[in-house]
Design a protein around this motif. Structure first.
Motif, PDB file in Angstrom:
ATOM      1  N   SER A 189       0.849  -1.185   0.000  1.00  0.00           N
ATOM      2  CA  SER A 189       0.000   0.000   0.000  1.00  0.00           C
ATOM      3  C   SER A 189       0.890   1.243   0.000  1.00  0.00           C
ATOM      4  O   SER A 189       2.103   1.156   0.242  1.00  0.00           O
ATOM      5  CB  SER A 189      -0.894   0.009   1.244  1.00  0.00           C
ATOM      6  N   THR A 190       0.299   2.392  -0.254  1.00  0.00           N
ATOM      7  CA  THR A 190       1.092   3.624  -0.274  1.00  0.00           C
ATOM      8  C   THR A 190       1.760   3.855   1.081  1.00  0.00           C
ATOM      9  O   THR A 190       2.939   4.227   1.153  1.00  0.00           O
ATOM     10  CB  THR A 190       0.209   4.835  -0.636  1.00  0.00           C
ATOM     11  N   GLY A 191       1.025   3.640   2.171  1.00  0.00           N
ATOM     12  CA  GLY A 191       1.594   3.823   3.497  1.00  0.00           C
ATOM     13  C   GLY A 191       2.737   2.856   3.781  1.00  0.00           C
ATOM     14  O   GLY A 191       3.771   3.244   4.343  1.00  0.00           O
ATOM     15  N   GLU A 192       2.570   1.604   3.386  1.00  0.00           N
ATOM     16  CA  GLU A 192       3.627   0.606   3.599  1.00  0.00           C
ATOM     17  C   GLU A 192       4.856   0.941   2.770  1.00  0.00           C
ATOM     18  O   GLU A 192       5.989   0.822   3.239  1.00  0.00           O
ATOM     19  CB  GLU A 192       3.093  -0.779   3.226  1.00  0.00           C
ATOM     20  N   ARG A 193       4.628   1.382   1.540  1.00  0.00           N
ATOM     21  CA  ARG A 193       5.762   1.729   0.672  1.00  0.00           C
ATOM     22  C   ARG A 193       6.492   2.966   1.212  1.00  0.00           C
ATOM     23  O   ARG A 193       7.722   3.029   1.167  1.00  0.00           O
ATOM     24  CB  ARG A 193       5.270   1.979  -0.751  1.00  0.00           C
ATOM     25  N   ARG A 194       5.748   3.926   1.743  1.00  0.00           N
ATOM     26  CA  ARG A 194       6.395   5.124   2.293  1.00  0.00           C
ATOM     27  C   ARG A 194       7.240   4.766   3.512  1.00  0.00           C
ATOM     28  O   ARG A 194       8.311   5.326   3.720  1.00  0.00           O
ATOM     29  CB  ARG A 194       5.338   6.158   2.650  1.00  0.00           C
ATOM     30  N   ARG A 195       6.782   3.828   4.332  1.00  0.00           N
ATOM     31  CA  ARG A 195       7.582   3.369   5.476  1.00  0.00           C
ATOM     32  C   ARG A 195       8.837   2.640   4.994  1.00  0.00           C
ATOM     33  O   ARG A 195       9.916   2.767   5.577  1.00  0.00           O
ATOM     34  CB  ARG A 195       6.750   2.467   6.375  1.00  0.00           C
ATOM     35  N   THR A 196       8.705   1.906   3.884  1.00  0.00           N
ATOM     36  CA  THR A 196       9.884   1.253   3.293  1.00  0.00           C
ATOM     37  C   THR A 196      10.891   2.295   2.840  1.00  0.00           C
ATOM     38  O   THR A 196      12.110   2.114   2.974  1.00  0.00           O
ATOM     39  CB  THR A 196       9.463   0.372   2.095  1.00  0.00           C
ATOM     40  N   MET A 197      10.398   3.420   2.315  1.00  0.00           N
ATOM     41  CA  MET A 197      11.300   4.493   1.890  1.00  0.00           C
ATOM     42  C   MET A 197      12.044   5.105   3.071  1.00  0.00           C
ATOM     43  O   MET A 197      13.201   5.523   2.941  1.00  0.00           O
ATOM     44  CB  MET A 197      10.511   5.572   1.133  1.00  0.00           C
ATOM     45  N   ILE A 198      11.382   5.171   4.239  1.00  0.00           N
ATOM     46  CA  ILE A 198      12.097   5.640   5.434  1.00  0.00           C
ATOM     47  C   ILE A 198      13.240   4.682   5.744  1.00  0.00           C
ATOM     48  O   ILE A 198      14.374   5.107   6.009  1.00  0.00           O
ATOM     49  CB  ILE A 198      11.159   5.729   6.654  1.00  0.00           C
ATOM     50  N   ALA A 199      12.945   3.383   5.747  1.00  0.00           N
ATOM     51  CA  ALA A 199      13.990   2.393   6.043  1.00  0.00           C
ATOM     52  C   ALA A 199      15.138   2.507   5.054  1.00  0.00           C
ATOM     53  O   ALA A 199      16.319   2.426   5.435  1.00  0.00           O
ATOM     54  CB  ALA A 199      13.392   0.980   6.014  1.00  0.00           C
ATOM     55  N   ARG A 200      14.817   2.696   3.780  1.00  0.00           N
ATOM     56  CA  ARG A 200      15.859   2.855   2.760  1.00  0.00           C
ATOM     57  C   ARG A 200      16.702   4.093   3.024  1.00  0.00           C
ATOM     58  O   ARG A 200      17.916   4.100   2.828  1.00  0.00           O
ATOM     59  CB  ARG A 200      15.208   2.954   1.387  1.00  0.00           C
ATOM     60  N   ALA A 201      16.050   5.171   3.492  1.00  0.00           N
ATOM     61  CA  ALA A 201      16.756   6.435   3.715  1.00  0.00           C
ATOM     62  C   ALA A 201      17.705   6.378   4.902  1.00  0.00           C
ATOM     63  O   ALA A 201      18.714   7.077   4.918  1.00  0.00           O
ATOM     64  CB  ALA A 201      15.741   7.564   3.911  1.00  0.00           C
ATOM     65  N   ILE A 202      17.390   5.560   5.899  1.00  0.00           N
ATOM     66  CA  ILE A 202      18.190   5.558   7.126  1.00  0.00           C
ATOM     67  C   ILE A 202      19.096   4.349   7.263  1.00  0.00           C
ATOM     68  O   ILE A 202      19.887   4.281   8.203  1.00  0.00           O
ATOM     69  CB  ILE A 202      17.289   5.637   8.377  1.00  0.00           C
TER      70      ILE A 202
END
Length: 334
Positions: free
Chosen positions: A217-230
């Motif tokens: 989902s968009t929310g799950e993918r956005r949380r994945t982007m946080i993990a990728r960023a950090i």
């Protein structure tokens, strides 16, 4: 003879902090400072931390400079001035919100940081000064590896095509190389795997580890982007309009994660937004942009007032702050 430890200051060593009270490198294990790395003064701007025995490699330590510094920066596109004589400084560990309406110059300021834009040269040959992590000159790919970025645009790239077919773990690992395909990602060593697992756990995506990103989902993918960023523990973590496209539940979860990250001193958050309710309580500094100029640069409590925000958005508003430190805004109809 051992050198005298310099006066307590803040230093950085390979993304690790120096204990400012005793002047020892924190690679030394707790309780073992006396037998570990010691600071030796090599001058006013450069220190070295020599581990004992002498055969241990030397660690070079530099006095901390601001993470981001802009001085008299103007950006023009054709005949339009997008940013006009902008100056601001963001030191380490000072989480900062950059707030303004659409067209205020927020995106252009962010593009200066990612080197998509460069300062324009005025009629007198002055170009302004942009320093990131103490450097004026960067190879763009190296700079982007030193930062973490989350934005709706980046999220969209991971929602389709070969990039979208990466699993959550593969997408997070790609943060080490700031690339979009697993073929260009890092070698998966035990250290990389451990960092990926930790980043995924931080955002609560453990059960999605092997799921293709395009099926989230968009929310799950956005949380994945946080993990990728950090995942690579960057010094700067930029969030560009990070809750765009999220429903109320996904936005609340996203902001909960961002709020928890403000306690991590080694990562400095820079939030670019036009929503006051996205600014975490521990983000205590704000820059207000208005038509390409800085209208305010200071404490959030002084920025988020009825008068300032009404003036910024050309709309009469009332600002409220709850007991936890979260802000909300409503339009006044008086």
């Amino acid at each position: 003879m051992e050198s005298t430890v310099p006066e307590p200051r803040e230093f950085q060593i390979c993304d690790r902090r120096i204990d400012r009270a005793v002047g020892h490198c924190d690679r030394a294990r707790p309780g073992n400072f006396a037998r570990s790395h010691r600071i030796e003064n090599l001058g006013t701007d450069k220190l070295t931390c020599r581990a004992f025995p002498v055969s241990t490699p030397t660690c070079v330590v530099f006095a901390v400079s601001p993470l981001i510094m802009l001085r008299d920066v103007t950006v023009r596109r054709e005949q339009t001035i997008i940013l006009n004589q902008v100056s601001t400084t963001i030191p380490r560990a000072r989480h900062t919100a950059i707030l303004g309406p659409n067209g205020s110059g927020k995106s252009s300021l962010l593009k200066l940081l990612t080197r998509d834009f460069y300062p324009s040269i005025d009629s007198e040959g002055h170009q302004g000064d942009v320093q990131i992590l103490g450097q004026r000159s960067w190879q763009v790919h190296e700079l982007r590896r030193s930062m973490g970025i989350v934005s709706p645009a980046l999220d969209a790239e991971f929602s389709r095509g070969r990039t979208g077919r990466m699993t959550v773990a593969e997408a997070v690992a790609s943060g080490f190389t700031a690339t979009r395909l697993k073929e260009f990602g890092p070698a998966i060593t035990s250290e990389v795997r451990e960092a990926v697992d930790h980043a995924i756990e931080t955002v609560g995506m453990q059960s999605f580890r092997d799921k293709p990103v395009e099926r989230l989902s968009t929310g799950e993918r956005r949380r994945t982007m946080i993990a990728r960023a950090i995942v690579h523990r960057p010094a700067i973590f930029v969030l560009d309009e990070p809750t765009g496209g999220l429903d109320m539940t996904a936005k609340a979860k996203f902001l909960e994660i961002i709020d928890s990250m403000t306690g991590q001193q080694e990562i400095t958050l820079v939030l670019v937004t036009h929503h006051l309710d996205e600014v975490p309580p521990a983000m205590r500094h704000a820059v207000l942009l208005d038509q390409g100029t800085i209208a305010f640069d200071g404490l959030k409590q002084d920025a988020f007032t009825d008068e300032r925000i009404s003036s910024l958005f050309r709309l009469p508003v009332a600002i409220e702050c709850d007991s936890r430190g979260w802000y909300d805004v409503r339009m006044r109809r008086d």
